[in-house]
Design a protein around this motif. Sequence first.
Motif, PDB file in Angstrom:
ATOM      1  N   GLU A 164       0.824  -1.209   0.000  1.00 25.92           N
ATOM      2  CA  GLU A 164       0.000   0.000   0.000  1.00 25.92           C
ATOM      3  C   GLU A 164       0.861   1.263   0.000  1.00 25.92           C
ATOM      4  O   GLU A 164       0.481   2.266  -0.610  1.00 25.92           O
ATOM      5  CB  GLU A 164      -0.970   0.004   1.186  1.00 25.92           C
TER       6      GLU A 164
ATOM      7  N   GLU B 183       1.718   1.770  -3.499  1.00 27.93           N
ATOM      8  CA  GLU B 183       0.585   2.328  -4.252  1.00 27.93           C
ATOM      9  C   GLU B 183       0.435   3.825  -3.972  1.00 27.93           C
ATOM     10  O   GLU B 183       0.099   4.604  -4.868  1.00 27.93           O
ATOM     11  CB  GLU B 183      -0.705   1.584  -3.904  1.00 27.93           C
ATOM     12  N   LEU B 184       0.687   4.213  -2.727  1.00 27.52           N
ATOM     13  CA  LEU B 184       0.629   5.641  -2.386  1.00 27.52           C
ATOM     14  C   LEU B 184       1.685   6.420  -3.169  1.00 27.52           C
ATOM     15  O   LEU B 184       1.401   7.474  -3.759  1.00 27.52           O
ATOM     16  CB  LEU B 184       0.840   5.836  -0.877  1.00 27.52           C
TER      17      LEU B 184
ATOM     18  N   GLU C   7      -5.225   5.908  -1.302  1.00 23.56           N
ATOM     19  CA  GLU C   7      -4.029   5.157  -0.914  1.00 23.56           C
ATOM     20  C   GLU C   7      -3.567   5.523   0.490  1.00 23.56           C
ATOM     21  O   GLU C   7      -3.076   4.666   1.233  1.00 23.56           O
ATOM     22  CB  GLU C   7      -2.912   5.350  -1.952  1.00 23.56           C
TER      23      GLU C   7
END
Length: 109
Positions: free
Chosen positions: A42, A45-46, A71
């Motif tokens: 994650e 993804e951010l 995100e």
Amino acid sequence: MTLELKPLPTLADLQKYVAQMKQERGFNTTDKFYECCLFAEECGELISAVRKNSKHGSIGSGSTIGNVSEELADVLIYLCSIANMHNIDLEAAFRAKEEKNKQRIWKRL
Ligand SMILES: [Mg+2]
């Protein structure tokens, strides 16, 4: 029980919500290392979401990367989850670490 987050939640409220949500959805609640891997995904993804909106690059058209807001929320969910798995009160941890940080000398490069 209905999954509901009260208005103006504290960090403890968020941690409780995440614990309940994970139970209800049958998500991992025991494998700490696996949870850290998902947290790292994650975070990636951010970073991709931030990069997507910056001048520093593009992202593939088939990407499932959400926007920065989504995100960040995913990262917060996994942060709460990892804290829960370690029985850590995030607010208390934050306060304790900041007290330590206040004693440090910060040099600008
Ligand atoms: Mg995500």
